[in-house]
Structure formats: structure tokens, C-alpha cells
Design a protein around this motif. Sequence first.
Motif, PDB file in Angstrom:
ATOM      1  N   GLN A  39      18.011  -8.138   1.088  1.00  0.00           N
ATOM      2  CA  GLN A  39      17.525  -8.076  -0.246  1.00  0.00           C
ATOM      3  C   GLN A  39      17.044  -9.609  -0.635  1.00  0.00           C
ATOM      4  O   GLN A  39      17.491 -10.385   0.289  1.00  0.00           O
ATOM      5  N   PRO A  40      16.224  -9.797  -1.274  1.00  0.00           N
ATOM      6  CA  PRO A  40      15.639 -10.896  -1.812  1.00  0.00           C
ATOM      7  C   PRO A  40      17.026 -11.873  -2.093  1.00  0.00           C
ATOM      8  O   PRO A  40      17.087 -13.203  -1.840  1.00  0.00           O
ATOM      9  N   ILE A  41      17.972 -11.481  -2.736  1.00  0.00           N
ATOM     10  CA  ILE A  41      18.973 -12.071  -3.313  1.00  0.00           C
ATOM     11  C   ILE A  41      19.810 -12.758  -1.958  1.00  0.00           C
ATOM     12  O   ILE A  41      20.503 -13.834  -2.254  1.00  0.00           O
ATOM     13  N   ASP A  42      19.729 -12.341  -0.903  1.00  0.00           N
ATOM     14  CA  ASP A  42      20.455 -12.708   0.317  1.00  0.00           C
ATOM     15  C   ASP A  42      19.814 -14.358   0.680  1.00  0.00           C
ATOM     16  O   ASP A  42      20.462 -14.888   1.577  1.00  0.00           O
ATOM     17  N   PHE A  43      18.653 -14.591   0.110  1.00  0.00           N
ATOM     18  CA  PHE A  43      18.142 -15.954   0.690  1.00  0.00           C
ATOM     19  C   PHE A  43      17.873 -16.671  -0.712  1.00  0.00           C
ATOM     20  O   PHE A  43      17.178 -17.751  -0.746  1.00  0.00           O
ATOM     21  N   LYS A  44      18.726 -16.656  -1.707  1.00  0.00           N
ATOM     22  CA  LYS A  44      18.629 -17.428  -2.867  1.00  0.00           C
ATOM     23  C   LYS A  44      18.925 -18.937  -2.786  1.00  0.00           C
ATOM     24  O   LYS A  44      18.594 -19.514  -3.566  1.00  0.00           O
ATOM     25  N   ASP A  45      19.555 -19.277  -1.631  1.00  0.00           N
ATOM     26  CA  ASP A  45      19.660 -20.750  -1.350  1.00  0.00           C
ATOM     27  C   ASP A  45      18.822 -21.194  -0.229  1.00  0.00           C
ATOM     28  O   ASP A  45      19.079 -22.258   0.192  1.00  0.00           O
ATOM     29  N   LEU A 142      -5.108 -16.456  -4.502  1.00  0.00           N
ATOM     30  CA  LEU A 142      -4.199 -15.607  -4.749  1.00  0.00           C
ATOM     31  C   LEU A 142      -3.231 -15.953  -3.410  1.00  0.00           C
ATOM     32  O   LEU A 142      -3.584 -15.839  -2.419  1.00  0.00           O
ATOM     33  N   PHE A 143      -2.035 -16.450  -3.717  1.00  0.00           N
ATOM     34  CA  PHE A 143      -1.236 -17.175  -2.636  1.00  0.00           C
ATOM     35  C   PHE A 143       0.093 -16.033  -2.342  1.00  0.00           C
ATOM     36  O   PHE A 143       0.652 -16.018  -3.333  1.00  0.00           O
ATOM     37  N   LEU A 144       0.020 -15.556  -1.339  1.00  0.00           N
ATOM     38  CA  LEU A 144       1.062 -14.533  -1.018  1.00  0.00           C
ATOM     39  C   LEU A 144       2.071 -14.884  -0.093  1.00  0.00           C
ATOM     40  O   LEU A 144       1.857 -15.243   0.929  1.00  0.00           O
ATOM     41  N   ASP A 145       3.201 -15.366  -0.892  1.00  0.00           N
ATOM     42  CA  ASP A 145       4.333 -15.567   0.161  1.00  0.00           C
ATOM     43  C   ASP A 145       5.810 -15.203  -0.412  1.00  0.00           C
ATOM     44  O   ASP A 145       6.658 -15.939  -0.629  1.00  0.00           O
ATOM     45  N   GLY A 146       5.811 -13.912  -0.930  1.00  0.00           N
ATOM     46  CA  GLY A 146       6.915 -13.350  -1.476  1.00  0.00           C
ATOM     47  C   GLY A 146       7.627 -12.288  -0.663  1.00  0.00           C
ATOM     48  O   GLY A 146       7.168 -12.161   0.860  1.00  0.00           O
ATOM     49  N   TRP A 147       8.278 -11.338  -1.235  1.00  0.00           N
ATOM     50  CA  TRP A 147       8.680 -10.220  -0.258  1.00  0.00           C
ATOM     51  C   TRP A 147       7.654  -9.534   0.278  1.00  0.00           C
ATOM     52  O   TRP A 147       6.567  -8.736  -0.632  1.00  0.00           O
ATOM     53  N   LYS A 148       7.529  -9.068   1.481  1.00  0.00           N
ATOM     54  CA  LYS A 148       6.181  -8.626   2.169  1.00  0.00           C
ATOM     55  C   LYS A 148       5.832  -7.262   1.611  1.00  0.00           C
ATOM     56  O   LYS A 148       4.586  -6.891   1.735  1.00  0.00           O
ATOM     57  N   ASP A 149       6.927  -6.302   1.450  1.00  0.00           N
ATOM     58  CA  ASP A 149       6.604  -5.041   1.119  1.00  0.00           C
ATOM     59  C   ASP A 149       5.883  -5.000  -0.209  1.00  0.00           C
ATOM     60  O   ASP A 149       5.250  -4.026  -0.871  1.00  0.00           O
ATOM     61  N   LEU A 150       5.718  -5.892  -0.994  1.00  0.00           N
ATOM     62  CA  LEU A 150       5.078  -6.183  -2.214  1.00  0.00           C
ATOM     63  C   LEU A 150       3.395  -6.480  -2.061  1.00  0.00           C
ATOM     64  O   LEU A 150       2.884  -6.357  -3.095  1.00  0.00           O
ATOM     65  N   TYR A 151       3.173  -6.999  -1.089  1.00  0.00           N
ATOM     66  CA  TYR A 151       1.915  -7.675  -0.770  1.00  0.00           C
ATOM     67  C   TYR A 151       0.825  -6.600  -1.133  1.00  0.00           C
ATOM     68  O   TYR A 151      -0.221  -6.946  -1.918  1.00  0.00           O
ATOM     69  N   LEU A 152       0.747  -5.576  -0.721  1.00  0.00           N
ATOM     70  CA  LEU A 152      -0.173  -4.469  -0.815  1.00  0.00           C
ATOM     71  C   LEU A 152      -0.339  -3.849  -2.426  1.00  0.00           C
ATOM     72  O   LEU A 152      -1.189  -3.923  -2.906  1.00  0.00           O
ATOM     73  N   PRO A 153       0.973  -3.721  -2.889  1.00  0.00           N
ATOM     74  CA  PRO A 153       0.716  -2.905  -4.403  1.00  0.00           C
ATOM     75  C   PRO A 153       0.165  -4.178  -5.306  1.00  0.00           C
ATOM     76  O   PRO A 153      -0.428  -4.120  -6.166  1.00  0.00           O
ATOM     77  N   LEU A 154       0.662  -5.350  -4.985  1.00  0.00           N
ATOM     78  CA  LEU A 154       0.388  -6.679  -5.824  1.00  0.00           C
ATOM     79  C   LEU A 154      -1.165  -6.826  -5.685  1.00  0.00           C
ATOM     80  O   LEU A 154      -1.772  -7.241  -6.543  1.00  0.00           O
ATOM     81  N   PHE A 155      -1.647  -6.809  -4.336  1.00  0.00           N
ATOM     82  CA  PHE A 155      -2.899  -7.173  -3.949  1.00  0.00           C
ATOM     83  C   PHE A 155      -3.716  -5.988  -4.772  1.00  0.00           C
ATOM     84  O   PHE A 155      -4.698  -6.294  -5.374  1.00  0.00           O
ATOM     85  N   ASN A 156      -3.372  -4.605  -4.720  1.00  0.00           N
ATOM     86  CA  ASN A 156      -3.979  -3.771  -5.404  1.00  0.00           C
ATOM     87  C   ASN A 156      -4.211  -3.806  -7.230  1.00  0.00           C
ATOM     88  O   ASN A 156      -5.045  -3.485  -7.716  1.00  0.00           O
ATOM     89  N   ILE A 157      -3.144  -4.358  -7.753  1.00  0.00           N
ATOM     90  CA  ILE A 157      -3.069  -4.404  -9.308  1.00  0.00           C
ATOM     91  C   ILE A 157      -3.725  -5.746  -9.519  1.00  0.00           C
ATOM     92  O   ILE A 157      -4.586  -5.739 -10.612  1.00  0.00           O
ATOM     93  N   LEU A 158      -3.958  -6.750  -8.617  1.00  0.00           N
ATOM     94  CA  LEU A 158      -4.642  -8.113  -8.844  1.00  0.00           C
ATOM     95  C   LEU A 158      -6.096  -7.948  -8.448  1.00  0.00           C
ATOM     96  O   LEU A 158      -7.059  -8.712  -8.922  1.00  0.00           O
ATOM     97  N   ALA A 159      -6.473  -7.036  -7.577  1.00  0.00           N
ATOM     98  CA  ALA A 159      -7.998  -6.896  -7.090  1.00  0.00           C
ATOM     99  C   ALA A 159      -9.043  -6.895  -8.106  1.00  0.00           C
ATOM    100  O   ALA A 159     -10.260  -7.467  -7.936  1.00  0.00           O
ATOM    101  N   PRO A 160      -8.864  -6.063  -9.170  1.00  0.00           N
ATOM    102  CA  PRO A 160      -9.889  -6.207 -10.302  1.00  0.00           C
ATOM    103  C   PRO A 160     -10.160  -7.648 -10.577  1.00  0.00           C
ATOM    104  O   PRO A 160     -11.303  -7.761 -11.289  1.00  0.00           O
ATOM    105  N   ASN A 161      -9.479  -8.588 -10.495  1.00  0.00           N
ATOM    106  CA  ASN A 161      -9.883 -10.037 -10.872  1.00  0.00           C
ATOM    107  C   ASN A 161     -10.298 -10.984  -9.768  1.00  0.00           C
ATOM    108  O   ASN A 161     -10.862 -12.022 -10.120  1.00  0.00           O
ATOM    109  N   PHE A 162     -10.621 -10.290  -8.630  1.00  0.00           N
ATOM    110  CA  PHE A 162     -11.101 -11.133  -7.453  1.00  0.00           C
ATOM    111  C   PHE A 162     -12.644 -11.369  -7.758  1.00  0.00           C
ATOM    112  O   PHE A 162     -13.392 -10.389  -8.367  1.00  0.00           O
ATOM    113  N   HIS A 163     -13.228 -12.081  -7.310  1.00  0.00           N
ATOM    114  CA  HIS A 163     -14.564 -12.157  -7.348  1.00  0.00           C
ATOM    115  C   HIS A 163     -15.091 -12.681  -5.917  1.00  0.00           C
ATOM    116  O   HIS A 163     -14.514 -12.905  -4.968  1.00  0.00           O
ATOM    117  N   LYS A 164     -16.606 -13.043  -5.704  1.00  0.00           N
ATOM    118  CA  LYS A 164     -17.085 -13.099  -4.363  1.00  0.00           C
ATOM    119  C   LYS A 164     -16.476 -14.486  -3.739  1.00  0.00           C
ATOM    120  O   LYS A 164     -16.555 -14.446  -2.456  1.00  0.00           O
TER     121      LYS A 164
END
Length: 208
Positions: A39-45, A142-164
Amino acid sequence: MIEQSNKINVLLNQLFNDSKNDHYKIMKGLAKSAFRSIQPIDFKDVYLSISKEQGTKLVALIKEKNLKNIVEFGTSFGISTLFLAQGILETKGKIITTELIESKAKRATDNFKNAGVLNLVDVRIGNAMETLKGHDEPIDLLFLDGWKDLYLPLFNILAPNFHKQTIIYVDNANMTASKAFLKVIAETGKYQLESKFGGKVVLISIKE
């Protein structure tokens, strides 16, 4: 601007020095996986930061492409955010960054204050799927460097804000969950993927 950039460099050197024990802290965190899922909390330090070389190239990329509106997933203690801030000092941009673990976000906020860039950074604490929900402003980087399992869902919710000209920077692209994410993105046929740093990083851009 040069004086402020130098101030950031001094702090970055201190933080990188402090992160030298990351390896041992990571091993300690991974040891907990013998009893349950990691879990993310395992790496809090743990810093879990990008390298100095990555940071330097990131600053150059921001300046070269004149990137202004930046969203970062995974603040940690703020090393990558400070590099992003160095870049937008020149482009006169802004950063939204989000961190799940409150203690890390508070440490990062202190670091931004000490570097004199807190006015450039909007720090959001909590699950990124909530803190970035409803985001409706253009995203240059968009700089992705968090919990890897969230890369895709986060990408999908932010994609409408992408431009060329939008660039999506994927760190730890060589990890299993990241590879699965990149495979899905590649299969859409909408994006171009460029590998950097021996596959540790992938830059995603929208095809013309």
C-alpha cells in the motif's frame, strides 16, 4: 529568476542527499507484502523521486515546449515538483500536484515554501481520482509518478483536457502496471509513445 532557480538547486541537493537511504526504506516497505498487498502508506518515509538527470531534462523540456499548465500525480516530498517549478519560472506557468499521504504533502509544502515557489504550486491532499475530479482546464504536461494502478483511470478522466501539444510524462514506465497502462494507450492508435532513459520513462503525445 536566476536567484530563485539557484535557491531551488540548493534545496534539491539537500533533498537528494537525504534520499540516499531510500533503498533500505523501500526494502522495509516491500517486506510488508509478505503479509498483505503493498500500500502507498508503506512508503510514507520514502522519496521515490526522479533522478537529477531526469529533472534537468524535464526543466529543459518545459522551457523548450513552453509548457505552462502542469498537473502532477504523486508529489511525494516534492523533488519532481521543484524541477517542474524551475521550468515554469521561465514559462510563467502553474502546477497542480496531488499526494495521497498527508505527512508527505506537508513536508513537500514546507519544501516549496523554503524554495520560494509555493505561489506557483497548488498542493492537493488525497486520492488523485477525487482531487483531480472535474478538472476542466487545458493540460500542457501531465506528470505521472504516483501509484501505477491509477495511471489509466487518471489518464482517462483528464484526457478531455489534452490538446495537440500536450505531453504525458510517464515515470517508472518499466514497471509491470505501467507497461499494462502503456499497452492500452498504444492500442488506441491515438497516441505516440517515445521511450527515454532506457525505458524508465515514456513520453506520450497526441498524434497529428
